[in-house]
Design a protein around this motif. Sequence first.
Motif, PDB file in Angstrom:
ATOM      1  N   GLN A 148       0.836  -1.203   0.000  1.00 56.83           N
ATOM      2  CA  GLN A 148       0.000   0.000   0.000  1.00 56.83           C
ATOM      3  C   GLN A 148       0.870   1.253   0.000  1.00 56.83           C
ATOM      4  OE1 GLN A 148      -4.003  -0.833   2.382  1.00 56.83           O
ATOM      5  NE2 GLN A 148      -2.253  -1.644   3.493  1.00 56.83           N
TER       6      GLN A 148
ATOM      7  N   ASP B  73      -0.252   2.289   6.603  1.00 58.98           N
ATOM      8  CA  ASP B  73      -1.316   1.341   6.272  1.00 58.98           C
ATOM      9  C   ASP B  73      -0.782  -0.088   6.161  1.00 58.98           C
ATOM     10  OD1 ASP B  73      -3.213   3.328   6.190  1.00 58.98           O
ATOM     11  OD2 ASP B  73      -3.036   3.667   4.028  1.00 58.98           O
TER      12      ASP B  73
ATOM     13  N   LYS C 299      -5.665  -1.050   0.223  1.00 55.45           N
ATOM     14  CA  LYS C 299      -5.849   0.224  -0.464  1.00 55.45           C
ATOM     15  C   LYS C 299      -4.941   0.272  -1.693  1.00 55.45           C
ATOM     16  CE  LYS C 299      -6.887   2.589   3.880  1.00 55.45           C
ATOM     17  NZ  LYS C 299      -6.482   3.671   4.830  1.00 55.45           N
TER      18      LYS C 299
END
Length: 843
Positions: A780, A785, A807
């Motif tokens: 990511q 994250d 993501k």
Amino acid sequence: MVILLNRRCFLVLILFATFSCFFLKLCFGEDRITFTTPIKDSETLLSNNGIFRFGFFTPVNSTGHLRYVGIWYAKVPVQTVVWVANKDTPINDSSGVVSISDDGNLVVTNGRNHLLWSTNVALPVAPNAAWVQLTDNGNLRLQENRNKGEILWESFEHPYNSFLAAMTIGKSNRTGENLKVTSWKSYTDPSAGNYTAGISLSPFRELMIWRSNVTIWRSGPWNGQIFVGLEDEVALLFLDGYNIISDDNEGTFTVSYATDSPMYHMNLDPDGVLYIRSWSTTTRAWEIGTTIPTTACDAYGTCGPFASCSSKEVPICNCVEGFVPRNKTERSGGSWSSECLRSIPLQCRVSTGGGGKGDVFSKMQKMKVPANAEQSVATEKDCPNVCLDNCSCTAYAYDQGIGCMLWSGDLVDMQSSLRSGIDLFIRLAPELETHGRPLETHSKRAIMITASVLGVAFVAVLCILLACRKFKKRSGLAAPEKDTSAELMFKRMEALTSDKKSASNQVKLKDLPLFEFKVLATSTDNFSLINKLGQGGFGPVYKGMLPEGQEIAVKRLSRASGQGLEELMNEVVVISKLQHRNLVKLLGCCIEGEERLLVYEYMPKKSLDAYLFDPSKQNILNWKTRFNIMEGICRGLMYLHRDSRLKIIHRDLKASNILLDDNLNPKISDFGLARVFQVNEDEANTRRVVGTYGYMSPEYAMEGLFSEKSDVFSLGVIFLEIISGRRNSHKEENDLNLLAYTWKLWNEDEAVSLADPTVLDESFVKEITKCVQIGLLCVQEVANDRPSVSTVIWMLTTEITNLPKPKHPAFIARRGDYEAECSDQSSQKVSINDVSLTTVTGR
């Protein structure tokens, strides 16, 4: 009513005949091409028993979409191409056609009907009388229907990079040409490479490998049963399974296997190595029986003139009896560039007169005889006299299957202690023979006398040393230790790190074993190319064997690498005290003059990328093995980040830095770029960005920020490469790199499609999908994250399926990626970021 039935039958017959003619290929089977049944790009020929296919293909892992026409194994899941037609004229689309032309030749044309390849033979038959068949031994034959199917052309008489069972090599009975195999230019480019292999027909038949027509390996002459000069491993293979049938009158050789199976072949790879391989139905992989060249001694002329090579001795090169090295220092240091010279000049008194005592011969047993032999019709009894009668003759040999061989001038490319070798007699001055005893007997006597003298001298020296030691103890004086250059260098290294916040204050550098350069040079056969395992940012890595028999890997600093004392020092400091089953073990180092070397435990399976991205080896890594490798990398990385007494960020984690042991367990290597963190340190900044493009996290590449999450990003890239068997730099559809392509599949709910076809199985679909998801979580774009390594291990090893949704990954699609990709494929260097102010250092 009868008339109506007759009409219906007639119509049925007409339709059947029309259908049969339209699908005329079915009348002949799938193994033939006729004038009316060409094959298009989407079609292939299949041999009768389904062993080989002929048609259009694109090499695995090639970046383009060029189409070639060739023959490959049909039942092998790994693309194994054994012959290529249009090797230098590929088609850049799918419009290609293979057909019988109007002149009766087999041709390859593109969509514009441009001729790209042809069998190019003058045929005395009409085109509709010629047809092509693919046989079960991999031979593509152009033949005619008349004259009992006379063969007009066949691929076996036009070999490319592979030598198949039942194929003839040497002089062609049809064309008179000397048939040879030629390497591909690279593993993804089938165009003609630099290496060829075949039979040298004059004056003696020898199997040879050439690079640009220069000999790099020779087998020794053929004696009717075997090539006298093969290394023992290769000789045993030929004696125990492979059969060589020679037609001495025609100069041809046919190689077959005892089982007559077509699943055996020899392949000349783009690096000039001849692989003898067989297909294993158990492992579902090609197993290598042996390679040629096999040892450092196989390299042509390794030891220079008048020197013999033996892979069983240390050093491997020694001047033959009666000769001494011009430069003893060079030879003792492991360099063979210094030639061997006669200790006493020849008298050159011929055997039939001239007065005085003539020259003598030194007998060397089980030898690979030198190159450039001359043939003589002399008998075994007359052969030595023929040599003595010629002042320029320097050696002779006689073999029942070969006859009398003579040599003039330098003796080059000799090997000793070979099972397939024969006796060689080297001409020496008469002074080297004493009191009528043969030279061999005199040598043995000299050895016994020398041993006796040395024994007496040893006892005398030992007595003196004991006396000196006793005297020093009594006087209370101790001899000062010698401060060697290596010790001075260690002091310099410690001084360089004393003012840095690193591990140097916690590690005693002098505890690390120190190797002499001479020992490492000898153990690697003077850093022979045959022993080269690979090339990294630090420099080349060689396989070696210490005198006590331990196998090692030696990393030698290349002056062109851009790295030096700092990187070496960093690796020594970081890894010398780390102990974990998933980290490679550093055994010691060597610092002498300009030489910088690191010595590691030897990893027999080499690096992970050698399996992931090689079509012939991918299936060795089944899904269970790949999963274990991913878990092992994670555990090694967690040890670096959390469990060791030093907190270490690797900064150059990639597939080529993951080594595999005998059981394919992974070990992280190459700590030259690693950074040691303080206990309370989580992130650091640098103006010197180092690493490999494609594995760098965005915050590190753009801003010079690195942390544990930088390594996690690299880990995610490796995960996706392991799952897919593709490099991150490899472009997929719409010119997407691996991260972008994975993200696309994930959003389309097709994540499992990323998996390498060789490991894809319904029973592993859920696990593969989960691993793809973990890989995407690791790459990511935002560092915070990404999961920690400990979390990654937890996600891998538990049954939980409710993982966070990944993501958007950090991938950059821009025009400059192509250049970076080319760099990565050729040398695996770092890309240059022209936007950031950070200094970027290539590897």
